[in-house]
Motif scaffolding. Structure first.
Motif, PDB file in Angstrom:
ATOM      1  N   ARG A 207      -6.912  13.900  -4.286  1.00  0.00           N
ATOM      2  CA  ARG A 207      -6.115  14.155  -5.507  1.00  0.00           C
ATOM      3  C   ARG A 207      -5.735  12.836  -6.182  1.00  0.00           C
ATOM      4  O   ARG A 207      -5.753  12.731  -7.409  1.00  0.00           O
ATOM      5  CB  ARG A 207      -4.863  14.956  -5.157  1.00  0.00           C
ATOM      6  CG  ARG A 207      -5.144  16.383  -4.702  1.00  0.00           C
ATOM      7  CD  ARG A 207      -3.893  17.247  -4.777  1.00  0.00           C
ATOM      8  NE  ARG A 207      -2.779  16.696  -4.030  1.00  0.00           N
ATOM      9  CZ  ARG A 207      -2.535  16.945  -2.755  1.00  0.00           C
ATOM     10  NH1 ARG A 207      -3.335  17.748  -2.077  1.00  0.00           N
ATOM     11  NH2 ARG A 207      -1.501  16.410  -2.150  1.00  0.00           N
ATOM     12  N   VAL A 208      -5.401  11.836  -5.364  1.00  0.00           N
ATOM     13  CA  VAL A 208      -5.058  10.533  -5.934  1.00  0.00           C
ATOM     14  C   VAL A 208      -6.270   9.973  -6.679  1.00  0.00           C
ATOM     15  O   VAL A 208      -6.154   9.439  -7.785  1.00  0.00           O
ATOM     16  CB  VAL A 208      -4.605   9.554  -4.829  1.00  0.00           C
ATOM     17  CG1 VAL A 208      -4.479   8.147  -5.374  1.00  0.00           C
ATOM     18  CG2 VAL A 208      -3.287  10.004  -4.227  1.00  0.00           C
ATOM     19  N   LEU A 210      -8.628  11.642  -8.139  1.00  0.00           N
ATOM     20  CA  LEU A 210      -8.720  12.363  -9.415  1.00  0.00           C
ATOM     21  C   LEU A 210      -7.760  11.773 -10.437  1.00  0.00           C
ATOM     22  O   LEU A 210      -8.117  11.552 -11.594  1.00  0.00           O
ATOM     23  CB  LEU A 210      -8.355  13.838  -9.217  1.00  0.00           C
ATOM     24  CG  LEU A 210      -9.437  14.781  -8.738  1.00  0.00           C
ATOM     25  CD1 LEU A 210      -8.898  16.202  -8.775  1.00  0.00           C
ATOM     26  CD2 LEU A 210     -10.647  14.664  -9.636  1.00  0.00           C
ATOM     27  N   ALA A 211      -6.513  11.540  -9.977  1.00  0.00           N
ATOM     28  CA  ALA A 211      -5.506  11.006 -10.891  1.00  0.00           C
ATOM     29  C   ALA A 211      -5.915   9.623 -11.386  1.00  0.00           C
ATOM     30  O   ALA A 211      -5.666   9.253 -12.539  1.00  0.00           O
ATOM     31  CB  ALA A 211      -4.144  10.944 -10.200  1.00  0.00           C
ATOM     32  N   MET A 212      -6.552   8.844 -10.506  1.00  0.00           N
ATOM     33  CA  MET A 212      -6.990   7.502 -10.907  1.00  0.00           C
ATOM     34  C   MET A 212      -8.111   7.602 -11.929  1.00  0.00           C
ATOM     35  O   MET A 212      -8.099   6.914 -12.960  1.00  0.00           O
ATOM     36  CB  MET A 212      -7.465   6.722  -9.688  1.00  0.00           C
ATOM     37  CG  MET A 212      -6.351   6.411  -8.718  1.00  0.00           C
ATOM     38  SD  MET A 212      -6.968   5.655  -7.210  1.00  0.00           S
ATOM     39  CE  MET A 212      -7.346   4.018  -7.798  1.00  0.00           C
ATOM     40  N   LEU A 213      -9.088   8.475 -11.660  1.00  0.00           N
ATOM     41  CA  LEU A 213     -10.191   8.645 -12.606  1.00  0.00           C
ATOM     42  C   LEU A 213      -9.657   9.088 -13.965  1.00  0.00           C
ATOM     43  O   LEU A 213     -10.133   8.642 -15.002  1.00  0.00           O
ATOM     44  CB  LEU A 213     -11.176   9.691 -12.085  1.00  0.00           C
ATOM     45  CG  LEU A 213     -12.039   9.295 -10.901  1.00  0.00           C
ATOM     46  CD1 LEU A 213     -12.920  10.464 -10.492  1.00  0.00           C
ATOM     47  CD2 LEU A 213     -12.902   8.090 -11.247  1.00  0.00           C
ATOM     48  N   SER A 214      -8.640   9.954 -13.936  1.00  0.00           N
ATOM     49  CA  SER A 214      -8.099  10.469 -15.187  1.00  0.00           C
ATOM     50  C   SER A 214      -7.457   9.382 -16.030  1.00  0.00           C
ATOM     51  O   SER A 214      -7.225   9.568 -17.209  1.00  0.00           O
ATOM     52  CB  SER A 214      -7.061  11.557 -14.910  1.00  0.00           C
ATOM     53  OG  SER A 214      -7.673  12.631 -14.242  1.00  0.00           O
ATOM     54  N   ARG A 215      -7.127   8.288 -15.389  1.00  0.00           N
ATOM     55  CA  ARG A 215      -6.547   7.201 -16.183  1.00  0.00           C
ATOM     56  C   ARG A 215      -7.521   6.031 -16.283  1.00  0.00           C
ATOM     57  O   ARG A 215      -7.132   4.876 -16.388  1.00  0.00           O
ATOM     58  CB  ARG A 215      -5.202   6.773 -15.599  1.00  0.00           C
ATOM     59  CG  ARG A 215      -4.105   7.762 -15.977  1.00  0.00           C
ATOM     60  CD  ARG A 215      -2.753   7.193 -15.740  1.00  0.00           C
ATOM     61  NE  ARG A 215      -2.336   7.336 -14.356  1.00  0.00           N
ATOM     62  CZ  ARG A 215      -1.520   6.500 -13.748  1.00  0.00           C
ATOM     63  NH1 ARG A 215      -1.028   5.466 -14.389  1.00  0.00           N
ATOM     64  NH2 ARG A 215      -1.205   6.696 -12.493  1.00  0.00           N
ATOM     65  N   GLY A 216      -8.799   6.348 -16.220  1.00  0.00           N
ATOM     66  CA  GLY A 216      -9.796   5.347 -16.575  1.00  0.00           C
ATOM     67  C   GLY A 216     -10.166   4.381 -15.460  1.00  0.00           C
ATOM     68  O   GLY A 216     -10.699   3.303 -15.727  1.00  0.00           O
ATOM     69  N   TYR A 217      -9.907   4.750 -14.198  1.00  0.00           N
ATOM     70  CA  TYR A 217     -10.252   3.873 -13.075  1.00  0.00           C
ATOM     71  C   TYR A 217     -11.763   3.678 -13.006  1.00  0.00           C
ATOM     72  O   TYR A 217     -12.533   4.622 -13.105  1.00  0.00           O
ATOM     73  CB  TYR A 217      -9.754   4.523 -11.796  1.00  0.00           C
ATOM     74  CG  TYR A 217     -10.133   3.824 -10.508  1.00  0.00           C
ATOM     75  CD1 TYR A 217      -9.561   2.608 -10.179  1.00  0.00           C
ATOM     76  CD2 TYR A 217     -11.038   4.410  -9.628  1.00  0.00           C
ATOM     77  CE1 TYR A 217      -9.884   1.992  -8.991  1.00  0.00           C
ATOM     78  CE2 TYR A 217     -11.365   3.791  -8.439  1.00  0.00           C
ATOM     79  CZ  TYR A 217     -10.779   2.581  -8.123  1.00  0.00           C
ATOM     80  OH  TYR A 217     -11.103   1.975  -6.948  1.00  0.00           O
ATOM     81  N   THR A 218     -12.166   2.436 -12.857  1.00  0.00           N
ATOM     82  CA  THR A 218     -13.607   2.158 -12.810  1.00  0.00           C
ATOM     83  C   THR A 218     -13.993   1.416 -11.539  1.00  0.00           C
ATOM     84  O   THR A 218     -15.071   0.858 -11.443  1.00  0.00           O
ATOM     85  CB  THR A 218     -14.036   1.303 -14.017  1.00  0.00           C
ATOM     86  OG1 THR A 218     -13.167   0.170 -14.083  1.00  0.00           O
ATOM     87  CG2 THR A 218     -13.971   2.083 -15.310  1.00  0.00           C
ATOM     88  N   LEU A 221      -8.786  -2.404  -9.212  1.00  0.00           N
ATOM     89  CA  LEU A 221      -7.392  -2.348  -9.616  1.00  0.00           C
ATOM     90  C   LEU A 221      -7.177  -3.505 -10.576  1.00  0.00           C
ATOM     91  O   LEU A 221      -7.526  -4.637 -10.261  1.00  0.00           O
ATOM     92  CB  LEU A 221      -6.457  -2.512  -8.415  1.00  0.00           C
ATOM     93  CG  LEU A 221      -6.415  -1.378  -7.413  1.00  0.00           C
ATOM     94  CD1 LEU A 221      -5.364  -1.673  -6.359  1.00  0.00           C
ATOM     95  CD2 LEU A 221      -6.083  -0.069  -8.097  1.00  0.00           C
ATOM     96  N   PRO A 222      -6.618  -3.233 -11.751  1.00  0.00           N
ATOM     97  CA  PRO A 222      -6.411  -4.349 -12.676  1.00  0.00           C
ATOM     98  C   PRO A 222      -5.391  -5.351 -12.125  1.00  0.00           C
ATOM     99  O   PRO A 222      -4.412  -4.945 -11.492  1.00  0.00           O
ATOM    100  CB  PRO A 222      -5.875  -3.662 -13.940  1.00  0.00           C
ATOM    101  CG  PRO A 222      -5.398  -2.328 -13.503  1.00  0.00           C
ATOM    102  CD  PRO A 222      -6.182  -1.945 -12.293  1.00  0.00           C
ATOM    103  N   VAL A 223      -5.651  -6.622 -12.310  1.00  0.00           N
ATOM    104  CA  VAL A 223      -4.657  -7.648 -11.952  1.00  0.00           C
ATOM    105  C   VAL A 223      -3.661  -7.704 -13.091  1.00  0.00           C
ATOM    106  O   VAL A 223      -4.019  -8.040 -14.214  1.00  0.00           O
ATOM    107  CB  VAL A 223      -5.314  -9.031 -11.759  1.00  0.00           C
ATOM    108  CG1 VAL A 223      -4.247 -10.075 -11.450  1.00  0.00           C
ATOM    109  CG2 VAL A 223      -6.311  -8.969 -10.633  1.00  0.00           C
ATOM    110  N   LEU A 224      -2.414  -7.303 -12.797  1.00  0.00           N
ATOM    111  CA  LEU A 224      -1.465  -7.121 -13.887  1.00  0.00           C
ATOM    112  C   LEU A 224      -0.540  -8.308 -14.076  1.00  0.00           C
ATOM    113  O   LEU A 224       0.117  -8.427 -15.079  1.00  0.00           O
ATOM    114  CB  LEU A 224      -0.636  -5.863 -13.635  1.00  0.00           C
ATOM    115  CG  LEU A 224      -1.486  -4.594 -13.572  1.00  0.00           C
ATOM    116  CD1 LEU A 224      -0.676  -3.432 -13.105  1.00  0.00           C
ATOM    117  CD2 LEU A 224      -2.102  -4.311 -14.930  1.00  0.00           C
TER     118      LEU A 224
END
Lengths: 255, 252
Positions: A207-208, A210-218, A221-224
């Motif tokens: 499920r996590v 899915l949630a990551m894909l839904s927010r454009g995960y490729t 993890l972006p370095v913020l």
């Protein structure tokens, strides 16, 4: 049921030089320190005193109470048990200690093992108490640790409490129906619980994702946060490993 | 000039690889700024529909368009920006070590960095009233707060449409009301999947009923909830003591 926050906080809030050092500097320093410690020649004992003193100084500068460090050293116990076995099981010349016949080489090996292990554990305790977990992760990312490992550790940190809470709820549910693990015959019940927990974690993972894909995960993890260390900070971080390396090197020369 | 609807679903049918068919031709149009509830019994295909809206599930018949852009592989990144899905369990949605990083995750995947990213995060957290919690780890928040942060994580992507899966589940009455206030304050298209009929009436002027993989009713939420025959035919029941006729029709 979501009580019990903060039980797993290793970080100790202080405003010291050590706390302020960039995480990757501290990670490199601890690693170099540990490498120096484990490279100590077998025959020498005095370098361990130098290491211990240097580490104690860092802990003092970080304003970490000794009791806190001692309490957290409990994680070393299984390791200590193993080290204590060595003098009993090792071969070679024996010595009498309090009426026990112990292997001399085993005794020496156990002593060295304990010293090295303890120094490594204390160094890690100091690191964990002066660096927030997410800064440790950031440091690892900056040090080019493979993405997959950084992500696994990130999620471990995030979901530890969730999984512990789930484990707790399962235990309460078991005990509410009169179950208490009293003997080995009860092991299958606990094994089923562990299996159920594994499946729940696996499903949560899906499920996590899915949630990551839904927010454009490729896949990354972006370095913020851009964290950089200037040479002064590297120099400060280098003090501890420098002392250790110096001690090791002199021990090798003098040996 | 006509504005493309926020969401246009035409003839959507889908069967899972194990052969179970969940959708049998769904048609649904949601105009820009609408707030629509998707009602339906368990197993009606609601979650399957939601997962089609941003292209997590594809490969069946029919088409989905978001503000005129078809949901196809080439557009996925833009589609996922336009469709903000808030999943049911906030612990699934909040996977980063701090609230700030979690809210930044989506926009950062869109390539936004630096001050603009900070601004997006601050704005999204302010919209859900969670600005002062930016540096907290998600597991130190209450369930209601986590749900609000989950909404912020998709708002930060400035979506065309906000899709909520059971937004009121597990919330205490105060958190439920706070979330309703927040959702009513957002100038955005909302599609809300829910069993919570009073919540649908409060938030969504329009509802559709999904049952057996097709849309079986589409109309004003008030009229649907008052239509006992349709409600009973699709296993929808009002909570004990709740009479929609006693509630003023929702604004909007």
């Amino acid at each position: 049921m979501s009580g019990g926050h903060g039980h797993h906080e290793l970080y100790v809030e202080r405003a010291t030089v050590v706390h302020r050092l960039p995480p990757h500097c501290k990670l490199v320093a601890v690693l170099a320190f540990v490498v120096a410690v484990i490279s100590t020649p077998r025959s020498e004992v005095w370098p361990y005193l130098v290491y211990a003193a240097a580490l104690a100084a860092v802990a003092a500068v970080s304003r970490l109470p000794a009791t806190l460090i001692l309490r957290r050293m409990v994680v070393e116990v299984p390791f200590v048990v193993f080290a204590l076995l060595l003098p009993v099981v090792a071969r070679g010349p024996r010595v009498e200690v309090f009426g026990f016949s112990l292997s001399e080489s085993g005794l020496q090996a156990a002593g060295i093992l304990l010293a090295k292990g303890t120094l490594g554990v204390v160094a890690s305790i100091v690191l964990a108490a002066t660096t927030r977990p997410r800064d440790v992760l950031l440091g690892l990312q900056l040090l080019r640790m493979p993405q997959a490992l950084v992500q696994i550790m990130t999620f471990m940190f995030r979901y530890l409490e969730v999984v512990l809470a789930e484990t707790g709820r399962m235990r309460v549910a078991r005990e509410s129906r009169g179950f208490r693990a009293r003997h080995l015959g009860h092991l299958p019940v606990l094994a089923h619980s562990a299996g159920a927990l594994f499946i729940r974690c696996y499903e949560r993972g899906e499920r996590v994702h899915l949630a990551m894909l839904s927010r454009g995960y490729t896949g990354r993890l972006p370095v913020l946060r851009e964290v950089s260390a200037h040479s002064g900070q590297w120099a400060v971080a280098a003090i501890l490993p420098a002392v250790a390396v110096l001690a090791t090197a002199s021990a090798w020369v003098l040996a | 000039m006509t504005v493309a609807p926020s969401l246009l679903v035409e003839g959507l049918a889908f069967a899972y690889p194990d052969g179970h068919q969940a959708l049998f031709g769904v048609d649904l149009t949601v105009a820009q700024g609408d707030r629509v509830a998707v009602l339906g019994p368990n197993g009606a295909g609601k979650t399957t529909l939601v997962l089609h809206l941003n292209g997590i599930l594809t490969g069946g018949r029919g088409t989905v368009q978001v503000a005129g852009l078809p949901v196809v592989k080439a557009n996925l990144q833009e589609i996922r920006r336009r469709v903000g899905i808030v999943f049911q369990d906030p612990d699934d949605q909040l996977f980063m070590p701090s609230v700030r990083e979690d809210v930044a995750f989506g926009p950062a995947n869109l390539g936004i960095r630096g001050p603009e990213l900070d601004e997006r995060v601050a704005e999204a957290l302010a919209q859900v009233g969670m600005a002062e919690y930016a540096d907290r780890p998600p597991h130190h928040l209450s369930y209601g707060q986590r749900r609000r942060v989950a909404v912020a994580t998709v708002l930060a992507m400035r979506p065309e449409i906000l899709v909520l899966d059971e937004p009121s589940s597990n919330l205490d009455p105060a958190s439920r009301r706070e979330l309703a206030d927040i959702l009513l304050s957002l100038p955005i298209t909302v599609l809300m999947v829910t069993h919570d009929l009073p919540y649908a009436l409060q938030l969504c002027p329009r509802s559709v009923i999904l049952d057996g993989g097709v849309i079986v009713a589409d109309g004003s939420t008030y009229d649907l909830l008052c239509d006992e025959t349709t409600m009973a035919a699709h296993r929808l029941e009002l909570p004990f003591g709740f009479n929609p006729r006693s509630v003023a029709a929702p604004a909007g």
